[in-house]
Design an enzyme around this catalytic site. Sequence first.
Site, PDB file in Angstrom:
ATOM      1  N   ASP A  52      -3.636   5.190  -0.708  1.00 40.56           N
ATOM      2  CA  ASP A  52      -4.460   5.892  -0.237  1.00 40.56           C
ATOM      3  C   ASP A  52      -3.983   7.611   0.064  1.00 40.56           C
ATOM      4  O   ASP A  52      -3.179   7.613   0.816  1.00 40.56           O
ATOM      5  CB  ASP A  52      -4.120   5.050   1.074  1.00 40.56           C
ATOM      6  CG  ASP A  52      -5.093   5.617   2.449  1.00 40.56           C
ATOM      7  OD1 ASP A  52      -6.159   6.681   2.015  1.00 40.56           O
ATOM      8  OD2 ASP A  52      -5.067   6.017   3.283  1.00 40.56           O
TER       9      ASP A  52
ATOM     10  N   HIS B  91      -7.115  -1.616   9.151  1.00 39.11           N
ATOM     11  CA  HIS B  91      -6.302   0.048   8.964  1.00 39.11           C
ATOM     12  C   HIS B  91      -5.061  -0.203  10.381  1.00 39.11           C
ATOM     13  O   HIS B  91      -5.688  -0.357  11.340  1.00 39.11           O
ATOM     14  CB  HIS B  91      -7.078   0.758   9.010  1.00 39.11           C
ATOM     15  CG  HIS B  91      -6.599   2.696   9.682  1.00 39.11           C
ATOM     16  ND1 HIS B  91      -7.141   3.071  10.649  1.00 39.11           N
ATOM     17  CD2 HIS B  91      -6.186   3.268   8.785  1.00 39.11           C
ATOM     18  CE1 HIS B  91      -6.176   4.086  10.685  1.00 39.11           C
ATOM     19  NE2 HIS B  91      -6.400   4.632   9.716  1.00 39.11           N
TER      20      HIS B  91
ATOM     21  N   LYS C 139       0.839  -1.090  -0.019  1.00 32.45           N
ATOM     22  CA  LYS C 139       0.105   0.187   0.195  1.00 32.45           C
ATOM     23  C   LYS C 139       1.067   1.284  -0.339  1.00 32.45           C
ATOM     24  O   LYS C 139       2.014   1.477   0.626  1.00 32.45           O
ATOM     25  CB  LYS C 139      -0.966   0.288   1.460  1.00 32.45           C
ATOM     26  CG  LYS C 139      -1.613   1.035   1.449  1.00 32.45           C
ATOM     27  CD  LYS C 139      -2.013   1.129   2.609  1.00 32.45           C
ATOM     28  CE  LYS C 139      -2.962   2.706   3.247  1.00 32.45           C
ATOM     29  NZ  LYS C 139      -3.416   2.339   4.610  1.00 32.45           N
TER      30      LYS C 139
ATOM     31  N   GLU D  22      -7.929   3.528  -1.603  1.00 34.52           N
ATOM     32  CA  GLU D  22      -8.715   3.929  -0.148  1.00 34.52           C
ATOM     33  C   GLU D  22      -8.625   5.746  -0.412  1.00 34.52           C
ATOM     34  O   GLU D  22      -7.442   5.915  -0.993  1.00 34.52           O
ATOM     35  CB  GLU D  22      -7.437   3.355   0.309  1.00 34.52           C
ATOM     36  CG  GLU D  22      -7.688   3.267   1.938  1.00 34.52           C
ATOM     37  CD  GLU D  22      -7.170   2.385   3.115  1.00 34.52           C
ATOM     38  OE1 GLU D  22      -6.342   1.486   2.353  1.00 34.52           O
ATOM     39  OE2 GLU D  22      -6.562   3.219   3.937  1.00 34.52           O
TER      40      GLU D  22
ATOM     41  N   ASP E 219     -11.042  -0.719  12.479  1.00 36.51           N
ATOM     42  CA  ASP E 219      -9.403  -0.801  13.281  1.00 36.51           C
ATOM     43  C   ASP E 219     -10.089  -0.559  14.754  1.00 36.51           C
ATOM     44  O   ASP E 219     -10.795   0.448  15.016  1.00 36.51           O
ATOM     45  CB  ASP E 219      -9.443   0.961  13.183  1.00 36.51           C
ATOM     46  CG  ASP E 219      -7.701   0.901  13.490  1.00 36.51           C
ATOM     47  OD1 ASP E 219      -7.865   0.788  15.219  1.00 36.51           O
ATOM     48  OD2 ASP E 219      -6.974   2.399  13.304  1.00 36.51           O
TER      49      ASP E 219
ATOM     50  N   LYS F 264       0.746   4.926   0.859  1.00 36.25           N
ATOM     51  CA  LYS F 264       0.557   6.171   1.868  1.00 36.25           C
ATOM     52  C   LYS F 264       0.423   7.663   0.195  1.00 36.25           C
ATOM     53  O   LYS F 264       1.743   7.964   0.444  1.00 36.25           O
ATOM     54  CB  LYS F 264       1.172   6.764   2.412  1.00 36.25           C
ATOM     55  CG  LYS F 264       0.663   7.731   3.828  1.00 36.25           C
ATOM     56  CD  LYS F 264      -1.257   8.418   3.564  1.00 36.25           C
ATOM     57  CE  LYS F 264      -1.509   6.935   4.478  1.00 36.25           C
ATOM     58  NZ  LYS F 264      -2.560   7.007   5.134  1.00 36.25           N
TER      59      LYS F 264
ATOM     60  N   ASN G 111     -10.954   3.736   5.493  1.00 33.47           N
ATOM     61  CA  ASN G 111     -11.008   3.796   6.986  1.00 33.47           C
ATOM     62  C   ASN G 111     -11.071   5.316   7.570  1.00 33.47           C
ATOM     63  O   ASN G 111     -10.545   5.737   8.408  1.00 33.47           O
ATOM     64  CB  ASN G 111      -9.485   3.325   7.818  1.00 33.47           C
ATOM     65  CG  ASN G 111      -8.105   4.388   7.280  1.00 33.47           C
ATOM     66  OD1 ASN G 111      -8.057   4.136   6.109  1.00 33.47           O
ATOM     67  ND2 ASN G 111      -8.551   5.822   7.967  1.00 33.47           N
TER      68      ASN G 111
ATOM     69  N   ASN H 200      -2.730   2.719  12.417  1.00 40.26           N
ATOM     70  CA  ASN H 200      -1.718   3.887  12.609  1.00 40.26           C
ATOM     71  C   ASN H 200      -0.606   3.737  13.572  1.00 40.26           C
ATOM     72  O   ASN H 200      -0.690   1.989  13.209  1.00 40.26           O
ATOM     73  CB  ASN H 200      -2.204   4.758  13.825  1.00 40.26           C
ATOM     74  CG  ASN H 200      -2.796   5.802  12.901  1.00 40.26           C
ATOM     75  OD1 ASN H 200      -2.726   7.007  11.756  1.00 40.26           O
ATOM     76  ND2 ASN H 200      -4.788   5.904  13.123  1.00 40.26           N
TER      77      ASN H 200
ATOM     78  N   ASN I  17      -5.655   9.297   1.662  1.00 39.88           N
ATOM     79  CA  ASN I  17      -6.593  10.569   2.639  1.00 39.88           C
ATOM     80  C   ASN I  17      -7.826  11.398   2.170  1.00 39.88           C
ATOM     81  O   ASN I  17      -7.462  12.101   2.493  1.00 39.88           O
ATOM     82  CB  ASN I  17      -4.897  10.897   3.571  1.00 39.88           C
ATOM     83  CG  ASN I  17      -4.695   9.359   4.811  1.00 39.88           C
ATOM     84  OD1 ASN I  17      -4.130   9.456   4.152  1.00 39.88           O
ATOM     85  ND2 ASN I  17      -5.215   8.566   4.996  1.00 39.88           N
TER      86      ASN I  17
HETATM   87  O1  GKR Z   1       0.667   6.569   9.459  1.00 40.98           O
HETATM   88  O2  GKR Z   1       0.351   8.914   8.182  1.00 40.98           O
HETATM   89  C1  GKR Z   1      -0.055   7.897   8.520  1.00 40.98           C
HETATM   90  C2  GKR Z   1      -1.523   7.606   7.916  1.00 40.98           C
HETATM   91  O3  GKR Z   1      -2.134   8.708   7.135  1.00 40.98           O
HETATM   92  C3  GKR Z   1      -2.393   7.511   9.258  1.00 40.98           C
HETATM   93  O4  GKR Z   1      -2.572   7.940   9.976  1.00 40.98           O
HETATM   94  C4  GKR Z   1      -3.456   7.220   8.564  1.00 40.98           C
HETATM   95  O5  GKR Z   1      -4.689   7.250   9.426  1.00 40.98           O
HETATM   96  O6  GKR Z   1      -2.973   4.770   8.534  1.00 40.98           O
HETATM   97  C5  GKR Z   1      -3.841   5.446   8.149  1.00 40.98           C
HETATM   98  C6  GKR Z   1      -4.843   5.471   6.587  1.00 40.98           C
HETATM   99  O7  GKR Z   1      -5.366   4.314   6.462  1.00 40.98           O
HETATM  100  O8  GKR Z   1      -5.747   6.452   6.664  1.00 40.98           O
HETATM  101 MG    MG Z   2      -6.839   4.793   4.657  1.00 38.77          MG
END
Ligand code: GKR
Ligand code: MG
Length: 440
Positions: free
Chosen positions: A237, A336, A207, A262, A309, A209, A285, A338, A239
Amino acid sequence: MSDAMTQYVTPQEQQIVSANHAVTKIDVTPVAFADPPLLNSVGVHEPFALRAIVVVHTASGYYGLGETYGDEAHVARLRRAAEELIGVDPFNLNLVSRLVSRSLLEDDGQGGHGTGGMVTTTSLDDRVLSAFNVACLDIQGKILGLPVSTLLGGAVRAQVDFSGYLFYKWASHPGHGEDKWGVALDPSGIVEQARKMVDEYGFKALKLKGGVFPPEQEAAAIEALHQEFPDIPLRLDPNGVWSIPTAIQIGHRLESSLEYLEDPCLSIADNAAVRSEISLPLATNMCVVSFDDLPPALDAKAVDIVLSDHHFWGGLSRSSLLAGIAKTFGLSLSMHSNSHLGISFAAMIHLASATENIDYACDTHWPWKLVEDDVIVPGVLEIRDGSVKVPTAPGLGVELDTQALERMHQQYLDCGLQQRNDTGYMQSIDPTFELKTPRW
Ligand code: GKR
Ligand code: MG
């Protein structure tokens, strides 16, 4: 008993267990552990990630472990809830839940989300309940001589698959030495990071980010990953920082290289608009984060996969309930994460092992932390060939290392952080950084 109290706790429930397993003491200890400069849509991870460790003790000498967010406001709530739980029967999870809710009756619900502002609509009660639910199940398992997976209905798999979680990142935090992962700010940096993750942990899903660079750049990184690892399913993802047209455009572009996209957008309605135009499954999530979100998301056909989660769905028991609802209504399920430590990892593994309909390899931030930075005795949880063996010892199957807990609490005091603030930290380095949704 006041009206408000009867609303939450019936006289039958109020009968505190006379047996010797009653809860006598609960310690809530904030800890900090080193975290690399991982970039995301709200900024960048600070040099330390925060967690709270919950240790529930019984009169019979057992202890149960829970782990959750370390934000100051959350820790204060955990401590208030802990006071309510003294004397409770750790087998009476319904009473535990109601007492936690009762401790929150006067709460204004502000802050303490633990996600750096990324996910702010989770249920307050479920968020606070989670670590106590996990700790009580750990105690139950220890008393009965059964692993938590058995208490959750029985392990349907002996090992749980995880995905490698790739992040854009700087080589180091400003003023600190370089970490073992190095820099990743473009497609080749991401491919190099993926190679290290796959070589070291054997991940069979990856995955990325996103939400950090313009979407075309992140799409190019996915295409580069797909070329390098043609047999590995990929996810991206951002976000929720893409607009509907951007999400549709990138969704089309990545149809043949992603297994799912995502949270391209933030809301149920926006994701539904995207999903109706693309064939890629959508996971979330961010827009389905509590039981109240399920009916509107199902009505709108907004998402295909809920990334559960237990930290915000109320612990392991309520996450099992979510799994049942997902199965009934044809939603797929995965998990999910963190930044977390070993207690949470063990809890995630037991839950996933006892959940039939975990359909995709789960997320974990585990590789990003230093091996020595943990509060559990090492050696039980190891990612090999992309999966972790489910512990079979009673309870969660992990033990508290009290010296490590003390050391990591001192690390918390020394680091001076009291809540996750990726945005503030980013702005201290790049004052032009602004929060924006959608950004692209
Ligand atoms: O650890 O920066 C991070 C992630 O962006 C996390 O805060 C997210 O909540 O892993 C997460 C996600 O899948 O959105
Ligand atoms: Mg996410």
